[in-house]
Design a protein around this motif. Structure first.
Motif, PDB file in Angstrom:
ATOM      1  N   SER A 275     -37.923 -17.885 -39.579  1.00  0.00           N
ATOM      2  CA  SER A 275     -36.555 -17.803 -40.094  1.00  0.00           C
ATOM      3  C   SER A 275     -36.203 -16.336 -40.230  1.00  0.00           C
ATOM      4  O   SER A 275     -37.079 -15.495 -40.413  1.00  0.00           O
ATOM      5  CB  SER A 275     -36.438 -18.483 -41.461  1.00  0.00           C
ATOM      6  N   GLY A 276     -34.923 -16.047 -40.154  1.00  0.00           N
ATOM      7  CA  GLY A 276     -34.513 -14.655 -40.305  1.00  0.00           C
ATOM      8  C   GLY A 276     -33.032 -14.484 -40.054  1.00  0.00           C
ATOM      9  O   GLY A 276     -32.279 -15.456 -39.999  1.00  0.00           O
ATOM     10  N   TRP A 277     -32.637 -13.232 -39.900  1.00  0.00           N
ATOM     11  CA  TRP A 277     -31.238 -12.887 -39.648  1.00  0.00           C
ATOM     12  C   TRP A 277     -31.143 -12.203 -38.297  1.00  0.00           C
ATOM     13  O   TRP A 277     -31.977 -11.353 -37.971  1.00  0.00           O
ATOM     14  CB  TRP A 277     -30.714 -11.957 -40.740  1.00  0.00           C
ATOM     15  N   THR A 278     -30.167 -12.581 -37.516  1.00  0.00           N
ATOM     16  CA  THR A 278     -29.993 -11.942 -36.210  1.00  0.00           C
ATOM     17  C   THR A 278     -28.595 -11.356 -36.079  1.00  0.00           C
ATOM     18  O   THR A 278     -27.605 -11.982 -36.465  1.00  0.00           O
ATOM     19  CB  THR A 278     -30.243 -12.920 -35.051  1.00  0.00           C
ATOM     20  N   ASP A 279     -28.545 -10.147 -35.522  1.00  0.00           N
ATOM     21  CA  ASP A 279     -27.264  -9.520 -35.173  1.00  0.00           C
ATOM     22  C   ASP A 279     -27.271  -9.179 -33.682  1.00  0.00           C
ATOM     23  O   ASP A 279     -26.605  -8.242 -33.246  1.00  0.00           O
ATOM     24  CB  ASP A 279     -26.991  -8.282 -36.024  1.00  0.00           C
ATOM     25  N   ILE A 280     -28.024  -9.961 -32.900  1.00  0.00           N
ATOM     26  CA  ILE A 280     -28.146  -9.701 -31.468  1.00  0.00           C
ATOM     27  C   ILE A 280     -26.770  -9.767 -30.801  1.00  0.00           C
ATOM     28  O   ILE A 280     -25.965 -10.655 -31.096  1.00  0.00           O
ATOM     29  CB  ILE A 280     -29.126 -10.703 -30.825  1.00  0.00           C
ATOM     30  N   PHE A 281     -26.490  -8.809 -29.942  1.00  0.00           N
ATOM     31  CA  PHE A 281     -25.222  -8.734 -29.206  1.00  0.00           C
ATOM     32  C   PHE A 281     -25.574  -8.789 -27.724  1.00  0.00           C
ATOM     33  O   PHE A 281     -26.227  -7.893 -27.193  1.00  0.00           O
ATOM     34  CB  PHE A 281     -24.492  -7.438 -29.572  1.00  0.00           C
ATOM     35  N   ILE A 282     -25.151  -9.861 -27.074  1.00  0.00           N
ATOM     36  CA  ILE A 282     -25.503 -10.084 -25.672  1.00  0.00           C
ATOM     37  C   ILE A 282     -24.274  -9.806 -24.805  1.00  0.00           C
ATOM     38  O   ILE A 282     -23.242 -10.465 -24.951  1.00  0.00           O
ATOM     39  CB  ILE A 282     -26.004 -11.529 -25.462  1.00  0.00           C
ATOM     40  N   TYR A 283     -24.389  -8.823 -23.920  1.00  0.00           N
ATOM     41  CA  TYR A 283     -23.305  -8.469 -23.009  1.00  0.00           C
ATOM     42  C   TYR A 283     -23.928  -8.042 -21.685  1.00  0.00           C
ATOM     43  O   TYR A 283     -25.159  -7.887 -21.592  1.00  0.00           O
ATOM     44  CB  TYR A 283     -22.401  -7.388 -23.608  1.00  0.00           C
ATOM     45  N   PRO A 284     -23.132  -7.892 -20.611  1.00  0.00           N
ATOM     46  CA  PRO A 284     -23.711  -7.616 -19.286  1.00  0.00           C
ATOM     47  C   PRO A 284     -24.706  -6.462 -19.294  1.00  0.00           C
ATOM     48  O   PRO A 284     -24.468  -5.416 -19.882  1.00  0.00           O
ATOM     49  CB  PRO A 284     -22.481  -7.319 -18.436  1.00  0.00           C
ATOM     50  N   GLY A 285     -25.827  -6.719 -18.631  1.00  0.00           N
ATOM     51  CA  GLY A 285     -26.945  -5.795 -18.639  1.00  0.00           C
ATOM     52  C   GLY A 285     -28.106  -6.326 -19.464  1.00  0.00           C
ATOM     53  O   GLY A 285     -29.243  -5.874 -19.326  1.00  0.00           O
ATOM     54  N   PHE A 286     -27.814  -7.334 -20.301  1.00  0.00           N
ATOM     55  CA  PHE A 286     -28.842  -7.953 -21.136  1.00  0.00           C
ATOM     56  C   PHE A 286     -29.850  -8.697 -20.256  1.00  0.00           C
ATOM     57  O   PHE A 286     -29.479  -9.393 -19.314  1.00  0.00           O
ATOM     58  CB  PHE A 286     -28.193  -8.924 -22.123  1.00  0.00           C
ATOM     59  N   GLN A 287     -31.133  -8.556 -20.566  1.00  0.00           N
ATOM     60  CA  GLN A 287     -32.192  -9.241 -19.840  1.00  0.00           C
ATOM     61  C   GLN A 287     -32.609 -10.497 -20.614  1.00  0.00           C
ATOM     62  O   GLN A 287     -33.208 -10.404 -21.686  1.00  0.00           O
ATOM     63  CB  GLN A 287     -33.395  -8.312 -19.658  1.00  0.00           C
ATOM     64  N   PHE A 288     -32.270 -11.657 -20.088  1.00  0.00           N
ATOM     65  CA  PHE A 288     -32.596 -12.916 -20.755  1.00  0.00           C
ATOM     66  C   PHE A 288     -34.089 -13.211 -20.635  1.00  0.00           C
ATOM     67  O   PHE A 288     -34.665 -13.146 -19.551  1.00  0.00           O
ATOM     68  CB  PHE A 288     -31.783 -14.062 -20.148  1.00  0.00           C
TER      69      PHE A 288
END
Length: 342
Positions: A275-288
């Motif tokens: 469990s935790g907190w995420t502020d991940i921002f996914i935009y072009p260039g992101f490696q899935f």
């Protein structure tokens, strides 16, 4: 990248104001992320694109009746409060309208005094931290006094509040629905399971990130608001097994995607219970690292969500798909049609 790179033209009449009677009867655009090829289907056809051994990942968060209407105790002025997330105990982060009237020390009364809230801090973008006072059980009072927090672009009143919940919602805590999941019925999920497709649940409680627009010209400068997530050991083990056996991870919605990619990024592409907190921002260039495919709705122009799908399928493919959706009169946003990116 520039914010304008993620703009597109959308006529107002294509913004869905009400849900369809049959959840699974909405339209489904199928987009090949490699070629940009588009197919037009009905959502119940999604089963034909899922293979035995794949895993469908659903966000089981439940929307709170988080919109409260009250009055300032000193002036009786009307105030609207939207609960975003519980900080600790009876302290909540909220959005308030009109915010400039609410300063630390202000007390708001709801339901003729059944619930009181004292402002104890101010935040940016109209945010306030309130401490609530009441007798009884908070969520029971919220059920009685609160309303479903429909997005501002939906102008019509929702007759059945359950239509803004997924059929599998169980973990209360969201200020908005994970809307890609609204298309599933219990029968469709049962049929998918009977086909040999695994179904896994994660939780991400949708908060301010959903409501907060991108206000910077260069998108790399945008900061996401942190949201709480949870993955069980059962789900982590299942996802690792599916990956090991060559099955696909099919994320239902951007919230599920952000949770999966957060955990995978922290554990070298593997999944663990946490469990935790995420502020991940996914935009072009992101490696899935986590997902292979995505089931999603059509998102607002210049939003972080259209940036996320552009990261997966390519900005050109997404903008062409959206242009096609407008021409084909698809329904947009929360109660609208769906897209499957594979």
């Amino acid at each position: 990248m520039k914010l304008e790179d993620f703009d597109y033209y959308l006529p107002d009449e294509l913004i869905a104001q009400t849900p369809l009677q049959d959840r699974a009867a909405s339209r489904l655009m199928v987009l090949n992320k490699q070629t940009g090829e588009i197919e037009h289907k009905i959502f119940s056809d999604i089963i034909h694109y899922l293979n035995p051994g794949d895993c469908l990942v659903l966000n089981d968060t439940k929307v709170m009746p988080a919109r409260l209407f009250g009055m300032k105790e000193d002036t009786n002025a009307h105030v609207e409060v939207l609960l975003l997330k519980q900080i600790e105990g009876d302290k909540w982060e909220t959005l308030v309208k009109p915010a400039k009237r609410i300063k630390p020390g202000t007390v708001i009364s709801f339901g003729g005094g059944k619930l009181h809230a004292k402002c104890i801090d101010t935040l940016e973008y109209g945010g306030r931290i309130f401490e609530f006072q009441y007798d009884g059980i908070f969520y029971e009072i919220l059920d009685e006094l609160g309303e479903m927090p429909l997005p501002p672009y939906i102008k019509k009143r929702l007759d059945d509040a359950d239509r803004y919940q997924t059929v599998y919602a169980r973990e209360i805590g969201s200020a908005a629905a994970p809307t890609a999941g609204l298309h599933f019925t219990e029968k469709l999920l049962a049929d998918i399971k009977n086909k040999g497709v695994h179904i896994a649940f994660i939780t991400l409680h949708v908060g301010l990130g959903t409501f907060r627009p991108v206000n910077v010209e260069s998108i790399e400068e945008h900061e996401m608001h942190a949201e709480f997530y949870h993955m069980t050991e059962e789900t982590a083990n299942l996802l690792n097994e599916v990956k090991k056996n060559g099955g696909r991870i099919i994320s239902v919605g951007t919230t599920s995607t952000r949770t999966l990619e957060t955990i995978a990024a922290r554990h070298n592409g593997s999944f663990v219970a946490e469990s935790g907190w995420t502020d991940i921002f996914i935009y072009p260039g992101f490696q899935f690292k986590a997902i292979d495919c995505l089931i999603t709705n059509f998102h607002l122009p210049k939003s972080t969500l259209i940036m996320l799908v552009s990261a997966l399928a390519g900005r050109e493919h997404i903008l062409h798909a959206y242009e096609t959706a407008v021409k084909e009169r698809y329904r947009f946003f929360s109660f609208g049609d769906a897209m499957f990116i594979h």
